[in-house]
Design a protein around this motif. Structure first.
Motif, PDB file in Angstrom:
ATOM      1  N   CYS A  62       0.848  -1.184   0.000  1.00 34.43           N
ATOM      2  CA  CYS A  62       0.000   0.000   0.000  1.00 34.43           C
ATOM      3  C   CYS A  62       0.893   1.247   0.000  1.00 34.43           C
ATOM      4  N   PRO A  63       0.322   2.440  -0.216  1.00 34.21           N
ATOM      5  CA  PRO A  63       1.155   3.650  -0.238  1.00 34.21           C
ATOM      6  C   PRO A  63       1.830   3.955   1.110  1.00 34.21           C
ATOM      7  N   GLY A  64       1.189   3.518   2.206  1.00 33.55           N
ATOM      8  CA  GLY A  64       1.810   3.643   3.522  1.00 33.55           C
ATOM      9  C   GLY A  64       2.149   5.065   3.934  1.00 33.55           C
ATOM     10  N   PHE A 103       2.520   8.528   1.973  1.00 33.43           N
ATOM     11  CA  PHE A 103       1.401   9.263   1.396  1.00 33.43           C
ATOM     12  C   PHE A 103       0.135   9.241   2.237  1.00 33.43           C
ATOM     13  N   CYS A 104      -0.108   8.123   2.917  1.00 30.66           N
ATOM     14  CA  CYS A 104      -1.429   7.910   3.494  1.00 30.66           C
ATOM     15  C   CYS A 104      -1.493   8.469   4.906  1.00 30.66           C
ATOM     16  N   SER A 105      -2.519   9.262   5.183  1.00 34.57           N
ATOM     17  CA  SER A 105      -2.601   9.909   6.493  1.00 34.57           C
ATOM     18  C   SER A 105      -3.027   8.931   7.586  1.00 34.57           C
ATOM     19  N   LEU A 106      -3.479   7.746   7.221  1.00 33.00           N
ATOM     20  CA  LEU A 106      -3.884   6.786   8.251  1.00 33.00           C
ATOM     21  C   LEU A 106      -2.733   5.885   8.687  1.00 33.00           C
ATOM     22  N   ALA A 107      -1.615   5.965   7.998  1.00 30.15           N
ATOM     23  CA  ALA A 107      -0.538   4.994   8.183  1.00 30.15           C
ATOM     24  C   ALA A 107       0.068   5.044   9.580  1.00 30.15           C
ATOM     25  N   ASN A 108       0.487   3.864  10.069  1.00 31.72           N
ATOM     26  CA  ASN A 108       1.319   3.789  11.264  1.00 31.72           C
ATOM     27  C   ASN A 108       2.788   3.834  10.889  1.00 31.72           C
ATOM     28  N   ILE A 146       2.521  -6.043   2.057  1.00 34.24           N
ATOM     29  CA  ILE A 146       2.834  -5.066   3.109  1.00 34.24           C
ATOM     30  C   ILE A 146       1.722  -4.028   3.240  1.00 34.24           C
ATOM     31  N   SER A 147       1.229  -3.841   4.467  1.00 31.87           N
ATOM     32  CA  SER A 147       0.276  -2.771   4.757  1.00 31.87           C
ATOM     33  C   SER A 147       0.887  -1.815   5.771  1.00 31.87           C
ATOM     34  N   GLY A 148       0.605  -0.534   5.609  1.00 36.37           N
ATOM     35  CA  GLY A 148       1.139   0.471   6.529  1.00 36.37           C
ATOM     36  C   GLY A 148       0.303   0.642   7.787  1.00 36.37           C
ATOM     37  N   CYS A 149      -0.853  -0.016   7.837  1.00 40.28           N
ATOM     38  CA  CYS A 149      -1.660   0.002   9.056  1.00 40.28           C
ATOM     39  C   CYS A 149      -2.715  -1.081   8.970  1.00 40.28           C
ATOM     40  N   MET A 150      -3.492  -1.210  10.057  1.00 39.54           N
ATOM     41  CA  MET A 150      -4.499  -2.261  10.175  1.00 39.54           C
ATOM     42  C   MET A 150      -5.568  -2.242   9.092  1.00 39.54           C
ATOM     43  N   ASN A 151      -5.698  -1.146   8.366  1.00 37.21           N
ATOM     44  CA  ASN A 151      -6.713  -1.120   7.310  1.00 37.21           C
ATOM     45  C   ASN A 151      -6.419  -2.125   6.202  1.00 37.21           C
ATOM     46  N   SER A 152      -5.199  -2.614   6.167  1.00 37.18           N
ATOM     47  CA  SER A 152      -4.864  -3.778   5.328  1.00 37.18           C
ATOM     48  C   SER A 152      -5.002  -3.567   3.827  1.00 37.18           C
ATOM     49  N   CYS A 153      -4.804  -2.345   3.356  1.00 38.13           N
ATOM     50  CA  CYS A 153      -4.893  -2.127   1.908  1.00 38.13           C
ATOM     51  C   CYS A 153      -3.855  -2.961   1.173  1.00 38.13           C
ATOM     52  N   GLY A 154      -2.757  -3.299   1.842  1.00 42.49           N
ATOM     53  CA  GLY A 154      -1.738  -4.129   1.214  1.00 42.49           C
ATOM     54  C   GLY A 154      -1.997  -5.624   1.409  1.00 42.49           C
ATOM     55  N   HIS A 155      -3.177  -5.959   1.955  1.00 46.30           N
ATOM     56  CA  HIS A 155      -3.595  -7.365   2.084  1.00 46.30           C
ATOM     57  C   HIS A 155      -2.565  -8.238   2.806  1.00 46.30           C
TER      58      HIS A 155
HETATM   59  S1  SF4 Z   1      -3.114   0.009   4.811  1.00 43.95           S
HETATM   60 FE1  SF4 Z   1      -3.216   1.825   6.067  1.00 43.95          FE
HETATM   61  S2  SF4 Z   1      -1.367   2.944   5.492  1.00 43.95           S
HETATM   62 FE2  SF4 Z   1      -1.748   1.502   3.869  1.00 43.95          FE
HETATM   63  S3  SF4 Z   1      -2.948   2.664   2.385  1.00 43.95           S
HETATM   64 FE3  SF4 Z   1      -4.370   1.508   3.678  1.00 43.95          FE
HETATM   65  S4  SF4 Z   1      -4.939   2.977   5.227  1.00 43.95           S
HETATM   66 FE4  SF4 Z   1      -3.066   3.770   4.283  1.00 43.95          FE
END
Ligand code: SF4
Lengths: 172, 556
Positions: free
Chosen positions: B415-417, B420-425, B455-464
Motif C-alpha cells: 500500500c502507499p503507507g 502518502f497515506c494519512s492513516l498509516a502507522n 505489506i500494509s502500513g496500518c491495520m486497514n490492510s490495503c496491502g492485504h
Molecule cells: S493500509 Fe493503512 S497505510 Fe496503507 S494505504 Fe491503507 S490505510 Fe493507508
C-alpha cells in the motif's frame, strides 16, 4: 415554524414536533393541534391520540423499527424520519420499508440534511424534507433533479433502467 | 469491453456537474468540512498527508488503451507525472488540486470513466478475476455480472450511507483470483447440474483489524436474483450494522454477532420481498451486456508457435520471463502477459505517464487495444499471440516493465503507507524496496519460487498483509515505526489468514528477518514444496526459532 420542501415546492409547515429533546417522557401529556410524536409516545398513548380526531404524525429515530407502525399506516397523516447525522443512512431503509408496507401519507426526512441528500431521499420514498436551517430551500429544490437517469429500481421508480430500456425497445 | 450508451453518459455527466457545484459551494464556504467530506469521498477524493488524493475507478480492472492514455494525460496535466495502481484494481493520484478535480472528472467522463464510490461508506468498485474471459479454468465470464453489479450499485440511493465501506468481488473459475472469501460479499458464478447459471454467495469476509474468512450463505442463487439478494443483504446490514464503533462496523462483525445462521435467516426473510420484483434480472439484459464481452477476432493459430519455441531455446532471460509473466490462455496460440510494476527501486504499483502511454501502445499492437489492472498491482495484456511474445518482451524490457517476478518474492503487494497515506502507522514503500534489494539475485529468486509478500502500513490492510505468504504490517509503538511479521496467509481457494511470528521489528531489521524466513524454508523444504506449503506442514515454530533464536529481537 420553518418551511419544508413538500412535493417539490417550498411550503409552510403546520406540524409541531414533540419530544425532540433529551429525557422525554412518553407518558407525559401531549399538546393539542397537529403534532408529531416520538414512536414511544405513540405506543404509550395511541388510544387517546386516535380519540382526538386530529391529524397525527409519528417520528422515528434511526434505530426505531418501521415495523412497529405496520398496523397504523392508514391512520397517520405524517411519518417523519429523523437524521441526527446525515451520514447515518438507516433512515433510507426505514423509508423503503414504510412505503413497501403500503404507507401513502406524507413521509418526511428531517434533521442534519442538506440539498446534496435530496435526490437519494426522494428516490427511497420521501416526499417532504425539512433541511438544515441555513439551507436555501428555493435553490435546494433543483437538487431533486441532480440526475436525469438512474440505474436501479427504487420506491419512486420501481422499474430499473434495464426494464425501462427493454420497454422502450431501444438503447437510445 | 463495456461501452457506454447515452444513459451511462448522461448519468456520469450529471455526476460531474453535481460535484462541480458541490466543490464550488465548499470553496465558497457554503458547505462545511464535515458536510463536504462524504460528498468528496464518494467521488474518490481524500485529503492526504501531502495533498488531496484522487482514486479513479477501473471497473473490475478493465481498461482500453484510450482510457489508459487519458490516465497518463491526467498524471501529466494535474499530477506529478505518475499514478499508483491499487490492490482493488483502481488507480490513485497523489497530487491533484481540489479545485481541479471537477475538470479531472470531466476528462475521465470523456473516456467513459469516473471516480464514483471509490471511497466512502458505500458500495465500492466491483472487482473480479484479472484473467476473466481468457483463463482456461473459467466456467463463466464474470465480467457480465460484474458490469450488471456496477450499474446497480452506482448511486444506489438506499446504500450511500452504510455503517462502513462495502466491497463485492466476483469469480467465475476454478481458481479464485478475486479473493472472494475476503470481501463483504463474494460471488462465485457456478453452473448447477442442469447447466443453469447461479451464484454461490459468501458474506462477511474481510481483512482489517478483525480478519475473517466469509461464510457461504447460499450455495446456489439463480443469477436473475443477484440484485434482489444483494439488496436483501445490504438492507439487513444498513439497518443493523454497528455505527457506534468504526472498528466494528463492517458486515463481518454483524454476521459474527448474529451468527451466520441467524444472519442468513434475516437475509432470506428480507429477500422474500425482493423475489419477483422488477429488480429481478432479465435474459435480455444479460444478453445486452454480454454483447460487450464477446471474444475479439482471434486468429486460428497452432498451439505451439515455432518462432516462440526458438526464442525460448535462444534466450534464457526470455525463458525466465515467460515462466513467471506469461499465462495460459483459452485459445490456441495465445497467452496472457503480466507487465510487472514491481521493479526494484520504484514504489510497487506505480507507473509513470510515459509508461502508461507506452503500455497503451503495446495493448494496441499486441492485445486488441485492451488491458487489465490486477489486484497484485500489475498490468495485464490478456490476448497476446505467442508468436509476438519475444517482440513484446523486448519492448516491455526497454521501459522497465519486464521484471520476471510475477508470483515471486519481489512482486511485493504494497500500500502507499506512511509516505502518502494519512492513516498509516508506518512507511511501507521503503520496506518493499529494501527487501527487493536484498533479493536481487534472479536465479535465487526463481529458486525460492512462488511467494506472496504483502505489506500494509496500518491495520486497514490495503496491502492485504493477512493473506500474504509473508505479511508485514506497520505498527506504531510510542510514535516509532515498527513492523509485525506474519506467515502462512494465502488467497484464492485456500484462503487463510497469516499467523504473527512474534514481537515486531525495526525497519532496518526487515530484510534480515525476511532472509531468515527464506533460509529456514530453503533448509527444510521438500522438493516441489512452495514456501506456503512448508509453513502449512511445519507451522510457525521453526521459522520463529530462526528469526528470534540467534539474537533477541529488539522488543518494542
Ligand atoms: S493500509 Fe493503512 S497505510 Fe496503507 S494505504 Fe491503507 S490505510 Fe493507508
Amino acid at each position: 415554524m420553518p418551511d419544508v420542501i413538500r412535493n417539490g415546492a417550498v411550503t409552510p409547515d403546520a406540524w409541531t414536533f414533540v419530544g425532540l429533546g433529551e429525557g422525554f417522557d412518553a407518558a407525559a401529556p401531549l399538546p393539542t393541534g397537529a403534532i408529531v410524536v416520538p414512536l414511544a409516545a405513540w405506543q404509550a398513548q395511541r388510544e387517546a391520540l386516535l380519540a382526538r380526531n386530529e391529524s397525527i404524525g409519528v417520528w422515528l429515530a434511526p434505530a426505531d423499527d418501521a415495523e412497529a407502525l405496520r398496523g397504523d399506516l392508514g391512520r397517520l397523516a405524517l411519518i417523519a424520519v429523523q437524521f441526527p447525522k446525515f451520514t447515518d443512512g438507516r433512515g433510507y431503509s426505514t423509508a423503503v420499508l414504510l412505503r413497501r408496507a403500503g404507507y401513502q401519507g406524507e413521509l418526511r426526512a428531517f434533521g442534519d440534511l442538506g440539498r446534496d441528500q435530496l435526490f437519494y431521499l426522494s428516490r427511497v420514498g420521501f416526499d417532504a424534507f425539512a433541511l438544515r436551517e441555513r439551507e436555501d430551500l428555493a435553490g435546494a429544490i433543483a437538487s431533486l433533479r441532480d440526475f436525469h437517469e438512474t440505474y436501479q429500481g427504487s420506491i419512486n421508480q420501481p422499474a430499473p433502467l434495464f426494464r425501462r430500456r427493454e420497454t422502450a425497445g431501444t438503447t437510445r | 469491453m463495456y461501452r457506454y450508451d447515452n444513459y451511462d453518459h448522461s448519468i456520469v455527466a450529471d455526476r460531474v456537474a453535481q460535484f462541480r457545484d458541490q466543490t464550488r459551494r465548499y470553496l465558497a464556504g457554503q458547505l462545511t468540512d464535515d458536510e463536504f467530506r462524504p460528498l468528496r469521498l464518494q467521488n474518490g477524493l481524500y485529503i492526504q498527508r501531502q495533498a488531496p488524493m484522487l482514486r479513479v475507478a477501473v471497473p473490475y480492472g478493465m481498461l482500453s488503451s484510450e482510457q489508459l492514455r487519458m490516465l497518463a494525460h491526467i498524471a501529466r496535466k494535474y499530477d506529478r507525472g505518475y499514478g499508483h495502481f491499487t490492490t482493488r484494481q483502481n488507480i490513485q493520484y497523489n497530487w491533484p488540486k481540489l479545485e481541479e478535480v471537477p475538470d479531472i472528472l470531466a476528462d475521465l467522463a470523456s473516456v467513459e470513466m469516473h471516480a464514483i464510490q471509490t471511497s466512502g461508506n458505500c458500495i465500492r468498485n466491483i472487482t473480479t478475476d484479472h484473467f476473466a474471459g481468457v483463463a482456461p479454468d473459467e466456467h463463466v465470464d464474470p465480467r457480465v455480472l460484474a458490469e450488471i453489479l456496477r450499474q446497480w450499485s452506482t448511486f444506489h440511493p438506499e446504500f450511500a450511507f452504510l455503517p462502513r465501506k462495502f466491497k463485492i468481488a466476483l469469480s467465475g473459475s476454478d481458481q479464485d483470483r478475486a479473493a472472494t472469501l475476503l470481501h463483504d460479499i463474494g460471488l462465485h458464478a457456478v453452473r448447477n447440474e442442469s447447466g443453469e447459471l447461479g451464484l454461490r454467495v459468501i458474506v462477511g469476509g474481510g481483512m482489517g483489524r478483525t480478519p475473517i474468512i466469509g461464510h457461504v450463505v447460499r450455495d446456489f442463487l439463480p443469477w436473475r436474483e443477484m440484485l434482489t439478494y444483494c439488496e436483501a443483504v445490504l438492507r439487513v446490514y444498513n439497518r443493523h450494522g454497528r455505527r457506534d464503533n468504526l472498528y466494528k462496523s463492517r458486515i463481518k462483525i454483524l454476521v459474527k454477532a448474529l451468527g451466520p445462521q441467524e444472519f442468513t435467516r434475516q437475509v432470506e426473510a428480507e429477500w422474500e420481498f425482493g423475489k419477483g420484483s422488477p429488480s429481478v434480472l432479465t435474459d435480455a439484459e444479460y444478453e445486452r451486456i454480454a454483447k460487450h464481452f464477446t471474444r475479439p477476432a482471434y486468429e486460428l493459430l497452432p498451439a505451439l508457435d515455432p518462432f516462440y519455441v526458438e526464442a525460448l531455446a535462444d534466450s534464457r532471460a526470455f525463458t525466465k520471463w515467460t515462466e513467471r509473466n506469461v499465462h495460459a490462455h483459452q485459445v490456441d496460440g495465445y497467452a496472457s502477459v503480466t507487465l510487472s510494476l514491481k521493479k526494484t527501486g520504484l514504489p510497487p504499483g506505480d507507473a509513470t505517464a510515459e509508461q502508461m502511454d507506452f503500455v497503451a501502445g503495446l495493448a494496441d499492437r499486441y492485445s486488441f487495444g485492451e488491458l487489465r489492472v490486477s489486484h497484485e498491482q500489475n498490468l495485464i495484456l490478456a490476448d497476446v499471440r505467442k508468436r509476438d511474445l519475444f517482440a513484446l518482451w523486448l519492448e516491455a524490457k526497454s521501459q522497465g516493465l519486464a521484471t520476471p517476478n510475477i508470483g515471486l518474492l519481489t512482486n511485493i503487494v504494497c500500500c502507499p503507507g506512511g509516505d502518502f497515506c494519512s492513516l498509516a502507522n508506518a512507511k511501507s514503500i521503503p520496506i518493499a524496496e529494501a527487501i527487493q534489494r536484498r533479493f536481487d539475485d534472479l536465479d535465487y529468486l526463481h529458486d525460492i519460487g512462488e511467494l506472496d509478500l504483502n505489506i500494509s502500513g496500518c491495520m486497514n490492510s490495503c496491502g492485504h498483509h493477512h493473506v500474504g505468504h509473508i505479511g508485514i504490517l506497520g505498527v506504531d509503538k510510542n510514535g516509532a515505526e515498527w513492523y509485525q511479521v506474519s506467515i502462512g496467509g494465502d488467497q484464492g481457494n485456500d484462503a487463510a489468514l497469516g499467523h504473527v511470528i512474534g514481537p515486531s521489528f525495526a525497519a532496518s531489521q526487515m530484510p534480515e528477518v525476511i532472509e531468515k524466513l527464506i533460509d529456514t524454508y530453503v533448509d527444510v523444504r521438500t522438493e516441489e514444496e512452495r514456501f506456503i506449503d512448508t509453513v502449512k506442514r511445519l507451522g510457525v515454530a521453526p521459522f520463529k526459532a530462526r528469526v528470534y533464536g540467534s539474537r533477541e529481537a529488539v522488543h518494542a
